[in-house]
Design a protein around this motif. Structure first.
Motif, short mmCIF file in Angstrom:
data_model
loop_
_atom_site.label_atom_id
_atom_site.label_comp_id
_atom_site.label_asym_id
_atom_site.label_seq_id
_atom_site.Cartn_x
_atom_site.Cartn_y
_atom_site.Cartn_z
N ARG A 67 0.83 -1.21 0.00
CA ARG A 67 0.00 0.00 0.00
C ARG A 67 0.86 1.26 0.00
O ARG A 67 0.54 2.25 -0.64
N ALA A 68 1.98 1.19 0.74
CA ALA A 68 2.87 2.37 0.83
C ALA A 68 3.33 2.78 -0.56
O ALA A 68 3.26 3.96 -0.93
N LEU A 69 3.77 1.80 -1.34
CA LEU A 69 4.31 2.13 -2.66
C LEU A 69 3.20 2.55 -3.62
O LEU A 69 3.39 3.40 -4.49
N ARG A 70 2.02 1.98 -3.41
CA ARG A 70 0.88 2.36 -4.25
C ARG A 70 0.50 3.82 -4.00
O ARG A 70 0.34 4.60 -4.93
N PHE A 71 0.41 4.20 -2.73
CA PHE A 71 0.05 5.58 -2.40
C PHE A 71 1.18 6.55 -2.80
O PHE A 71 0.93 7.64 -3.30
N GLU A 72 2.41 6.12 -2.56
CA GLU A 72 3.56 6.97 -2.90
C GLU A 72 3.48 7.41 -4.36
O GLU A 72 3.59 8.59 -4.69
N GLN A 73 3.25 6.44 -5.25
CA GLN A 73 3.22 6.75 -6.67
C GLN A 73 1.90 7.43 -7.08
O GLN A 73 1.90 8.32 -7.90
N ARG A 74 0.80 6.99 -6.47
CA ARG A 74 -0.48 7.58 -6.87
C ARG A 74 -0.52 9.08 -6.57
O ARG A 74 -0.99 9.88 -7.35
N PHE A 75 0.00 9.43 -5.40
CA PHE A 75 -0.09 10.84 -4.99
C PHE A 75 1.19 11.63 -5.27
O PHE A 75 1.24 12.82 -5.01
N GLY A 76 2.24 10.95 -5.77
CA GLY A 76 3.51 11.62 -5.94
C GLY A 76 4.11 12.05 -4.60
O GLY A 76 4.71 13.11 -4.49
N PHE A 77 3.94 11.22 -3.58
CA PHE A 77 4.52 11.50 -2.27
C PHE A 77 5.88 10.82 -2.15
O PHE A 77 6.27 10.05 -3.01
N THR A 78 6.61 11.15 -1.05
CA THR A 78 7.79 10.34 -0.76
C THR A 78 7.54 9.58 0.54
O THR A 78 6.74 10.01 1.38
#
Ligand code: CTP
Length: 436
Positions: free
Chosen positions: A180-191
């Motif tokens: 989930r962390a990597l999914r959200f990271e890329q979906r939202f452009g977060f780090t």
């Protein structure tokens, strides 16, 4: 209280009237039942990220099931309840759904070392969640409608675009959160925050996934594959050495990046041209991950992930058979339209796109895309009835003649009904001579 802020106006600006009204009604029911209702999680996060999200998750401080039943009754909806978890789904006649959960101490099991004793139950409910950005709650009761609760600095993390877990045991509690962390990271452009990133490294190193059922891994993987841009997420999984967690037999060669980028281009090409045609895009990406796996490896992966039989066939047998056809499409110097058609006819779009991704041969790509854009739609007007009218008795010659006419049409040798009929007559004559 500096942790709370009123976001009522903010909600009015961003939410549709219907949603706003629904939230207010949820709050009214809570007040009637003398409990408190909050809208929480992804819905609130996305409100702050200016992203449309109409998945309403409600947490009730009190009995969520009784709440759901009362609300559904009052608004002509149905409920589906899970007594064991204190959760319910409210479904409206138009299929709109609201998830309801009960924030109650007895539903949570925290590792003994976590400091939860003093928490209110809504705060507890937020504390057990995956990342800080998912811990915002907005009160819905009329007396405090629109009051935002931010116990764990979610607003700051959203502003700074960082993804953080709430405590060091988050991935121990649930290792699938790593995906989930990597999914959200890329979906939202977060780090991913530094500590959170090292906790992921640790989860991989210590193999927290050993005890996670293949089925749950598959669920997470599918969520990734169903994102708008799965390729960068999959490459991030590779960064953390997580693709082998999906299955050790997934072979990673150094062409993965190119393949995934091609998958994005090919599916975009398709979606633009055939906007109304539905297919399972996630399956195209999944096959791209499997592209260096042979049949045995594929079946083992499918077993481990408990993939349904109809997909198993597509991912395994059919995909591998197609690899042989692909070699022909790449290598044969001359192929007429009918030959291309016969190789590819009846194949699902997922496999057609997969073949376009796998090959680097321009010839093959041209042949496949010609099939998909034109040849697959080929049809003739000639029917079995026409053949009967010509005096041909029903039998194997029937389908052979129709096939011959179709091939002639594909190759541009017949263009209209008259020519089809003439061609059919010729074919019947020739076949008749042959069989004599
Ligand atoms: N959650 C969690 N751990 C998980 C899965 C979910 O803590 N392994 C929590 C998350 O905090 C999330 C909530 O449960 O807010 C609901 O999960 P889900 O619907 O998957 O999350 P969303 O954040 O709404 O994700 P999406 O935007 O992809 O629907």
């Amino acid at each position: 209280n500096k942790r709370s802020r009123v976001v009522h106006n903010f909600m009015r600006e961003r939410l549709s009237r219907n949603i706003l009204k629904m939230l207010a009604q949820l709050g009214e029911t809570a007040a009637e039942l003398d409990c408190r209702a909050y809208v929480v999680g992804g819905f609130v996060r996305d409100l702050f990220l200016f992203r449309k999200n109409e998945d309403i998750d409600v947490v009730i401080e009190g009995d969520g099931i009784a709440f759901a039943k009362t609300f559904a009754n009052a608004h002509g909806a149905r409920t589906h309840t899970h007594e064991k978890f204190g959760t319910a789904v409210i479904t409206f006649p138009d299929d709109f759904k609201i998830d309801v959960a009960s924030a109650r101490m007895e539903y949570y099991q925290f590792p003994a070392s976590l400091p939860v004793v003093e928490m209110s139950s809504i705060k507890m409910d937020m504390f057990r969640r995956d990342f800080t950005i998912n811990t915002l709650a907005i009160e819905l009761n009329p007396d405090k409608f629109g009051r935002l609760l931010d116990f764990f600095s979610a607003q700051k993390d959203i502003k700074d675009k960082v993804l953080r877990v709430l405590h060091n045991l988050s991935f121990v509690e649930d290792p699938t959160r790593v995906f989930r962390a990597l999914r959200f990271e890329q979906r939202f452009g977060f780090t991913i925050g530094k500590l959170t990133s090292s906790l992921i490294d640790n989860a991989v190193k210590m193999d927290f996934f050993k005890r996670v059922a293949g089925k749950r891994i598959y669920t997470e993987l599918k969520l990734i594959l169903k994102e708008e841009h799965p390729a960068p997420i999959l490459l991030r999984l590779l960064d953390y050495d997580l693709l082998r967690i999906i299955h050790p037999l997934i072979k990673i060669e150094n062409d993965l990046q190119r393949l995934l980028e091609t998958a994005q281009k090919v599916t975009d090409w398709h979606d633009l041209l055939f906007i109304d045609e539905s297919y399972e895009r996630w399956a195209v990406y999944f096959m791209t991950l499997l592209c260096h796996c042979d049949l045995d490896a594929t079946l083992e992966i499918c077993n481990h992930l408990t993939i349904a039989p109809r997909y198993r066939k597509m991912f395994g047998e059919t995909r591998i058979m197609m690899a042989e056809h692909l070699t022909r499409l790449e290598r044969r110097k001359r192929m007429d339209n009918a030959q291309v058609y016969n190789l590819l006819k009846g194949l699902r779009t997922e496999l057609i796109l997969y073949m376009m991704i796998c090959t680097t041969s321009d010839t093959a790509i041209k042949r496949i895309s010609k099939y998909h854009t034109q040849l697959r739609h080929a049809a003739i007007t000639l029917s079995g009835k026409d053949l009967l009218d010509m005096g041909l008795p029903p039998g194997p010659l029937f389908s052979r003649t129709l096939q011959a006419v179709l091939e002639a049409k594909l190759n541009g040798r017949v263009r209209n009904r008259e020519e089809e009929i003439a061609f059919a007559r010729q074919t019947i004559k020739k076949q008749g001579k042959k069989s004599r």
